[in-house]
Motif scaffolding. Structure first.
Motif, PDB file in Angstrom:
ATOM      1  N   UNK A 150      12.214 -27.117 -62.487  1.00  0.00           N
ATOM      2  CA  UNK A 150      13.449 -26.344 -62.567  1.00  0.00           C
ATOM      3  C   UNK A 150      14.476 -26.907 -61.590  1.00  0.00           C
ATOM      4  N   UNK A 151      15.755 -26.636 -61.804  1.00  0.00           N
ATOM      5  CA  UNK A 151      16.762 -27.020 -60.808  1.00  0.00           C
ATOM      6  C   UNK A 151      16.498 -26.295 -59.493  1.00  0.00           C
ATOM      7  N   UNK A 152      16.675 -27.004 -58.382  1.00  0.00           N
ATOM      8  CA  UNK A 152      16.436 -26.394 -57.075  1.00  0.00           C
ATOM      9  C   UNK A 152      17.706 -25.689 -56.600  1.00  0.00           C
ATOM     10  N   UNK A 153      18.083 -24.668 -57.361  1.00  0.00           N
ATOM     11  CA  UNK A 153      19.258 -23.870 -57.055  1.00  0.00           C
ATOM     12  C   UNK A 153      18.847 -22.405 -56.973  1.00  0.00           C
ATOM     13  N   UNK A 154      19.699 -21.620 -56.345  1.00  0.00           N
ATOM     14  CA  UNK A 154      19.426 -20.190 -56.225  1.00  0.00           C
ATOM     15  C   UNK A 154      20.071 -19.482 -57.409  1.00  0.00           C
ATOM     16  N   UNK A 155      19.246 -18.875 -58.248  1.00  0.00           N
ATOM     17  CA  UNK A 155      19.753 -18.142 -59.396  1.00  0.00           C
ATOM     18  C   UNK A 155      20.026 -16.699 -59.020  1.00  0.00           C
ATOM     19  N   UNK A 156      20.795 -16.026 -59.881  1.00  0.00           N
ATOM     20  CA  UNK A 156      21.091 -14.611 -59.654  1.00  0.00           C
ATOM     21  C   UNK A 156      19.784 -13.829 -59.586  1.00  0.00           C
ATOM     22  N   UNK A 157      19.697 -12.989 -58.565  1.00  0.00           N
ATOM     23  CA  UNK A 157      18.495 -12.195 -58.368  1.00  0.00           C
ATOM     24  C   UNK A 157      17.475 -12.844 -57.465  1.00  0.00           C
ATOM     25  N   UNK A 158      17.687 -14.109 -57.091  1.00  0.00           N
ATOM     26  CA  UNK A 158      16.760 -14.803 -56.204  1.00  0.00           C
ATOM     27  C   UNK A 158      17.302 -14.790 -54.775  1.00  0.00           C
ATOM     28  N   UNK A 159      16.416 -14.765 -53.788  1.00  0.00           N
ATOM     29  CA  UNK A 159      16.881 -14.802 -52.397  1.00  0.00           C
ATOM     30  C   UNK A 159      17.299 -16.208 -51.990  1.00  0.00           C
ATOM     31  N   UNK A 160      18.195 -16.293 -51.023  1.00  0.00           N
ATOM     32  CA  UNK A 160      18.532 -17.590 -50.450  1.00  0.00           C
ATOM     33  C   UNK A 160      17.352 -18.108 -49.646  1.00  0.00           C
ATOM     34  N   UNK A 161      17.334 -19.411 -49.408  1.00  0.00           N
ATOM     35  CA  UNK A 161      16.377 -19.968 -48.462  1.00  0.00           C
ATOM     36  C   UNK A 161      16.594 -19.284 -47.118  1.00  0.00           C
ATOM     37  N   UNK A 162      15.558 -18.652 -46.599  1.00  0.00           N
ATOM     38  CA  UNK A 162      15.720 -17.929 -45.334  1.00  0.00           C
ATOM     39  C   UNK A 162      16.029 -18.859 -44.172  1.00  0.00           C
ATOM     40  N   UNK A 163      15.522 -20.067 -44.223  1.00  0.00           N
ATOM     41  CA  UNK A 163      15.829 -21.049 -43.187  1.00  0.00           C
ATOM     42  C   UNK A 163      17.317 -21.370 -43.178  1.00  0.00           C
ATOM     43  N   UNK A 164      17.868 -21.647 -44.360  1.00  0.00           N
ATOM     44  CA  UNK A 164      19.298 -21.966 -44.473  1.00  0.00           C
ATOM     45  C   UNK A 164      20.146 -20.757 -44.101  1.00  0.00           C
ATOM     46  N   UNK A 165      19.761 -19.592 -44.579  1.00  0.00           N
ATOM     47  CA  UNK A 165      20.555 -18.396 -44.330  1.00  0.00           C
ATOM     48  C   UNK A 165      20.569 -18.013 -42.855  1.00  0.00           C
ATOM     49  N   UNK A 166      19.429 -18.079 -42.192  1.00  0.00           N
ATOM     50  CA  UNK A 166      19.383 -17.733 -40.773  1.00  0.00           C
ATOM     51  C   UNK A 166      20.224 -18.702 -39.941  1.00  0.00           C
ATOM     52  N   UNK A 167      20.173 -19.985 -40.281  1.00  0.00           N
ATOM     53  CA  UNK A 167      21.018 -20.972 -39.592  1.00  0.00           C
ATOM     54  C   UNK A 167      22.495 -20.669 -39.823  1.00  0.00           C
ATOM     55  N   UNK A 168      22.820 -20.265 -41.048  1.00  0.00           N
ATOM     56  CA  UNK A 168      24.212 -19.965 -41.384  1.00  0.00           C
ATOM     57  C   UNK A 168      24.735 -18.771 -40.591  1.00  0.00           C
ATOM     58  N   UNK A 169      23.898 -17.753 -40.453  1.00  0.00           N
ATOM     59  CA  UNK A 169      24.291 -16.581 -39.675  1.00  0.00           C
ATOM     60  C   UNK A 169      24.577 -16.965 -38.222  1.00  0.00           C
ATOM     61  N   UNK A 170      23.699 -17.767 -37.657  1.00  0.00           N
ATOM     62  CA  UNK A 170      23.874 -18.188 -36.263  1.00  0.00           C
ATOM     63  C   UNK A 170      25.163 -18.986 -36.096  1.00  0.00           C
ATOM     64  N   UNK A 171      25.392 -19.932 -36.986  1.00  0.00           N
ATOM     65  CA  UNK A 171      26.590 -20.776 -36.902  1.00  0.00           C
ATOM     66  C   UNK A 171      27.857 -19.948 -37.094  1.00  0.00           C
ATOM     67  N   UNK A 172      27.823 -19.007 -38.034  1.00  0.00           N
ATOM     68  CA  UNK A 172      28.981 -18.144 -38.254  1.00  0.00           C
ATOM     69  C   UNK A 172      29.266 -17.294 -37.019  1.00  0.00           C
ATOM     70  N   UNK A 173      28.213 -16.843 -36.365  1.00  0.00           N
ATOM     71  CA  UNK A 173      28.360 -15.990 -35.194  1.00  0.00           C
ATOM     72  C   UNK A 173      28.738 -16.736 -33.938  1.00  0.00           C
TER      73      UNK A 173
END
Length: 240
Positions: A150-173
């Motif tokens: 399958x394509x390695x993309x996040x489809x509707x209803x699927x969670x984001x990669x927690x590693x990527x998301x946690x890094x994003x939160x830190x960088x945004x903050x």
């Protein structure tokens, strides 16, 4: 264009860009929600789900082949290039909802892809993953283990990669300035990133032709396209 805040941002060091489909649309990549969206006879919001994939993997892969063809033919625009050039003058990170890789092709070195990448594929069962930059000729493709890729993309209803998301939160903050470019800010949880920046008292700038739900919270709003606006933004840092 940015004269009103030039003094306010001249000493900015950490800049985070949150980008969405609008900046890619300026490179000729159709959006999901736009009037020029792909596959008008289908509800693409339903095609991009794991349920649709298991129901008809061949159809979904044909759609993704069409998307891949459009993306691989596209070139980074002046908005992408302006963000890349800004790395010469500040610590710049891109948190993108786009799966097209245009930021990296423009030269940006710190890019977190919140929704995955269209060039990557992965197995639906085992841990196999790879990058493929050509057309998928036999749809649906099969893994060596015999299961569907399958394509390695996040489809509707699927969670984001927690590693990527946690890094994003830190960088945004941690950023001093956040530029939200080409996104409607309606897709969760990416639309919460400006909130984390605001909690750090970061300056928020929105670049988008239309209003978004967070427009009233922005320190500055520019109603124009990223390709038109961002080169002017980068030029301010070049002049300092």
């Amino acid at each position: 264009m940015f004269e009103a805040i030039k003094e306010q941002i001249k000493d900015i060091q950490k800049i985070v860009f949150v980008t969405g489909a609008g900046i890619s649309q300026e490179s000729g990549i159709p959006t999901f929600r736009g009037k020029d969206g792909l596959w008008k006879n289908y509800d693409v919001m339903k095609l991009a789900t794991i349920e649709a994939f298991y129901d008809n993997p061949k159809l979904v892969w044909e759609w993704y082949n069409e998307r891949r063809k459009n993306i691989f033919a596209a070139e980074p625009n002046q908005g992408h290039k302006a963000i890349s050039e800004l790395e010469k003058y500040a610590d710049v990170v891109v948190l993108t909802q786009n799966i097209d890789g245009l930021h990296q092709r423009a030269g940006s070195t710190k890019v977190l892809e919140l929704h995955g990448s269209i060039v990557k594929i992965k197995c639906t069962v085992c841990d196999y993953e790879d990058e493929i930059r050509t057309e998928i000729s036999n749809a649906p493709p099969l893994c060596k283990c015999g299961n569907i890729l399958r394509p390695d993309v996040v489809w509707f209803g699927e969670p984001l990669s927690q590693n990527v998301w946690q890094k994003s939160i830190v960088l945004a903050g941690q950023c001093d300035l956040m530029v939200i470019a080409g996104t409607s800010l309606v897709v969760s949880p990416a639309n919460t990133l400006p909130i984390y920046a605001k909690q750090n008292n970061a300056i928020l700038i929105e670049v988008n032709p239309a209003d978004t739900p967070m427009s009233p919270e922005m320190d500055m709003v520019v109603r124009d396209s990223s390709a038109n606006v961002l080169p002017n933004f980068t030029s301010m840092f070049r002049e300092n």
